[in-house]
Design an enzyme around this catalytic site. Sequence first.
Site, PDB file in Angstrom:
ATOM      1  N   GLY A  97      -5.827 -16.558   2.415  1.00 15.98           N
ATOM      2  CA  GLY A  97      -5.837 -17.930   2.632  1.00 15.98           C
ATOM      3  C   GLY A  97      -5.958 -19.023   1.714  1.00 15.98           C
ATOM      4  O   GLY A  97      -5.970 -20.062   1.692  1.00 15.98           O
TER       5      GLY A  97
ATOM      6  N   SER B   9      -6.680  -1.299   6.541  1.00 20.69           N
ATOM      7  CA  SER B   9      -5.316  -2.784   7.474  1.00 20.69           C
ATOM      8  C   SER B   9      -5.498  -2.019   9.261  1.00 20.69           C
ATOM      9  O   SER B   9      -6.269  -1.376   9.293  1.00 20.69           O
ATOM     10  CB  SER B   9      -4.774  -1.952   7.160  1.00 20.69           C
ATOM     11  OG  SER B   9      -3.095  -1.963   8.467  1.00 20.69           O
TER      12      SER B   9
ATOM     13  N   THR C 237      -0.069 -14.934   2.597  1.00 17.97           N
ATOM     14  CA  THR C 237       1.429 -15.648   2.255  1.00 17.97           C
ATOM     15  C   THR C 237       1.403 -17.228   2.225  1.00 17.97           C
ATOM     16  O   THR C 237       2.288 -17.769   2.672  1.00 17.97           O
ATOM     17  CB  THR C 237       0.293 -15.426   4.252  1.00 17.97           C
ATOM     18  OG1 THR C 237      -0.069 -14.924   4.860  1.00 17.97           O
ATOM     19  CG2 THR C 237       0.452 -16.564   5.210  1.00 17.97           C
TER      20      THR C 237
ATOM     21  N   LEU D 183       2.914  -4.655  10.488  1.00 19.83           N
ATOM     22  CA  LEU D 183       3.506  -3.291   9.664  1.00 19.83           C
ATOM     23  C   LEU D 183       3.474  -2.050  10.412  1.00 19.83           C
ATOM     24  O   LEU D 183       3.852  -1.147  10.329  1.00 19.83           O
ATOM     25  CB  LEU D 183       3.466  -3.756   8.892  1.00 19.83           C
ATOM     26  CG  LEU D 183       4.816  -5.308   8.744  1.00 19.83           C
ATOM     27  CD1 LEU D 183       4.618  -6.083   6.982  1.00 19.83           C
ATOM     28  CD2 LEU D 183       6.290  -5.061   8.596  1.00 19.83           C
TER      29      LEU D 183
ATOM     30  N   THR E 119       0.831  -1.214   0.168  1.00 20.45           N
ATOM     31  CA  THR E 119      -0.384  -0.112   0.024  1.00 20.45           C
ATOM     32  C   THR E 119       1.033   1.105  -0.055  1.00 20.45           C
ATOM     33  O   THR E 119       1.803   1.542   0.947  1.00 20.45           O
ATOM     34  CB  THR E 119      -1.048  -0.115   1.369  1.00 20.45           C
ATOM     35  OG1 THR E 119      -1.588  -1.229   0.912  1.00 20.45           O
ATOM     36  CG2 THR E 119      -2.107   1.538   1.565  1.00 20.45           C
TER      37      THR E 119
ATOM     38  N   PHE F 250       2.031   0.044   7.354  1.00 24.63           N
ATOM     39  CA  PHE F 250       2.476   0.540   6.573  1.00 24.63           C
ATOM     40  C   PHE F 250       3.510   1.544   5.920  1.00 24.63           C
ATOM     41  O   PHE F 250       4.069   2.742   5.664  1.00 24.63           O
ATOM     42  CB  PHE F 250       1.507   1.473   6.078  1.00 24.63           C
ATOM     43  CG  PHE F 250       0.260   1.914   5.753  1.00 24.63           C
ATOM     44  CD1 PHE F 250      -0.288   0.137   5.118  1.00 24.63           C
ATOM     45  CD2 PHE F 250      -1.107   2.202   5.978  1.00 24.63           C
ATOM     46  CE1 PHE F 250      -1.478  -0.149   5.287  1.00 24.63           C
ATOM     47  CE2 PHE F 250      -2.206   1.721   5.445  1.00 24.63           C
ATOM     48  CZ  PHE F 250      -2.494   0.528   5.074  1.00 24.63           C
TER      49      PHE F 250
HETATM   50  C1  LIG Z   1       2.617  -8.994   5.892  1.00 20.95           C
HETATM   51  C2  LIG Z   1       2.033  -8.387   4.870  1.00 20.95           C
HETATM   52  C3  LIG Z   1       2.200  -7.209   4.595  1.00 20.95           C
HETATM   53  C4  LIG Z   1       0.462  -7.031   4.013  1.00 20.95           C
HETATM   54  N1  LIG Z   1       0.719  -5.891   3.841  1.00 20.95           N
HETATM   55  C5  LIG Z   1      -0.588  -4.968   3.849  1.00 20.95           C
HETATM   56  C6  LIG Z   1      -1.086  -3.574   2.919  1.00 20.95           C
HETATM   57  O1  LIG Z   1       0.565  -2.793   2.684  1.00 20.95           O
HETATM   58  N2  LIG Z   1      -1.931  -3.131   2.383  1.00 20.95           N
HETATM   59  C7  LIG Z   1      -3.208  -4.504   2.319  1.00 20.95           C
HETATM   60  O2  LIG Z   1      -4.427  -3.940   1.951  1.00 20.95           O
HETATM   61  N3  LIG Z   1      -2.844  -5.528   3.135  1.00 20.95           N
HETATM   62  C8  LIG Z   1      -1.571  -5.777   2.980  1.00 20.95           C
HETATM   63  N4  LIG Z   1      -1.253  -7.474   3.651  1.00 20.95           N
HETATM   64  C9  LIG Z   1      -2.846  -7.837   3.566  1.00 20.95           C
HETATM   65  C10 LIG Z   1      -2.706  -9.134   2.332  1.00 20.95           C
HETATM   66  O3  LIG Z   1      -2.503  -8.342   1.097  1.00 20.95           O
HETATM   67  C11 LIG Z   1      -4.238 -10.165   2.228  1.00 20.95           C
HETATM   68  O4  LIG Z   1      -5.096  -8.810   2.396  1.00 20.95           O
HETATM   69  C12 LIG Z   1      -4.326 -11.231   3.234  1.00 20.95           C
HETATM   70  O5  LIG Z   1      -2.843 -11.321   4.156  1.00 20.95           O
HETATM   71  C13 LIG Z   1      -4.875 -12.484   3.440  1.00 20.95           C
HETATM   72  O6  LIG Z   1      -4.081 -12.922   2.097  1.00 20.95           O
HETATM   73  P1  LIG Z   1      -3.660 -14.259   2.422  1.00 20.95           P
HETATM   74  O7  LIG Z   1      -3.958 -15.028   3.406  1.00 20.95           O
HETATM   75  O8  LIG Z   1      -2.938 -14.752   0.934  1.00 20.95           O
HETATM   76  O9  LIG Z   1      -2.453 -13.807   2.957  1.00 20.95           O
HETATM   77  C14 LIG Z   1      -0.270  -7.873   4.081  1.00 20.95           C
HETATM   78  C15 LIG Z   1      -0.385  -9.227   4.266  1.00 20.95           C
HETATM   79  C16 LIG Z   1       0.846  -9.605   5.071  1.00 20.95           C
HETATM   80  C17 LIG Z   1       0.949 -11.311   5.589  1.00 20.95           C
END
Ligand SMILES: Cc1cc2nc3c(=O)[nH]c(=O)nc-3n(C[C@H](O)[C@H](O)[C@H](O)COP(=O)(O)O)c2cc1C
Length: 353
Positions: A291, A178, A313, A122, A95, A124
Amino acid sequence: MFWSNKTSIYSLVARPLIFKLPPEGAHKASEIALSLPGVWNVFRPFNGAHNSKLSTDLAGISLPTPVGLAAGFDKDFKVVGSVLNLGFGFVTGGTVTLSSRPGNPKPRVVRLPDQSALMNSLGFPGQGLEAAVRRLGKYRKQRDRILVSIAGTIEDEIVECLHRTQPLAAGIELNISSPNTTGLRIFHEPARLRGLIEGLVADRLVPLFVKLPPWPRDTDNRREMLKLAETAVDAGVDGLVVANTHPVESRLLQAGRGGLSGAPLFEHTELMIADVQALVQGQAAIIACGGVSTAEHVWQLLASGASAVQLYTSFIYEGPGLPSRINRRLVKLMDMEGIDTVADITGPPPDVK
Ligand SMILES: Cc1cc2nc3c(=O)[nH]c(=O)nc-3n(C[C@H](O)[C@H](O)[C@H](O)COP(=O)(O)O)c2cc1C
């Protein structure tokens, strides 16, 4: 191909080494690896994204496959080209915020390997809008496959991010969700959200998506979040991203709380897509996120009404071969069912080895 099985060189050799590093160090190391010039072009012919059966329309954006990288992995647009070469249909960078930000105190990313999950707080950390625009300028050829995630706590900042990044992107993803950034919650107030979106919609040149917070099963929260979805669609967004990380409390994070991501989210994601699909009924495209780690997951979410998916992830746990594996397996499942286009996917995925 060495990345064609789940038991890949990555999971046997690279992951144990990478996971010896703390999570943010490991992330930096993968950024360096993904920045090596030329290396990742080698993957392009084998990444499974060239099969026309996977071609996808996402709110008018043509994508080679519905499998995208979620926001947060490439916060500063350092590795867009390499990541697309791995077989992702699109990359969501950011982001991006107007100014650079240090983020929250460390530790702020924790692995939960038993659950194939992560927790992060984190907040941002990033180099800000100027740096993002400069780097995006280098990816003009890939522009059609880049979504830019933007956020801020004041409307004017967000509008500025939209104006500066949209000429360089296929779409914009507004992040109001977030759990780690104080101030974003002001846009959980429907009237404030409507005002913001109406302003953005009036100025937008590319499709605008809103990334929603998740709604666990308790009904108040569900109603509140669905109200946000309804408000966003009424105000004219082109799509919804469902959803961001799930809020968790943990003493392992310096901030004491953060967002959970990875495998435990999947069943919620499926339920949330069904909720949103019933609500929007085709008035906005849906990107499912949370997920996702297999072609069967992608199938289930497309069948439930999503046009595309994002993952983050599982990419950390499964490595660079994951998008290719998902693309290939999705085609295999479609062939089993005699389906020629992802838009026609319905029902449960076939049960094949
Ligand atoms: C380390 C980390 C940093 C993330 N940073 C952002 C971000 O900057 N902006 C955002 O919209 N989502 C962020 N996310 C969320 C992911 O885009 C996603 O919505 C979330 O991890 C669920 O998907 P997943 O289970 O495939 O990881 C972050 C996730 C992780 C694990």
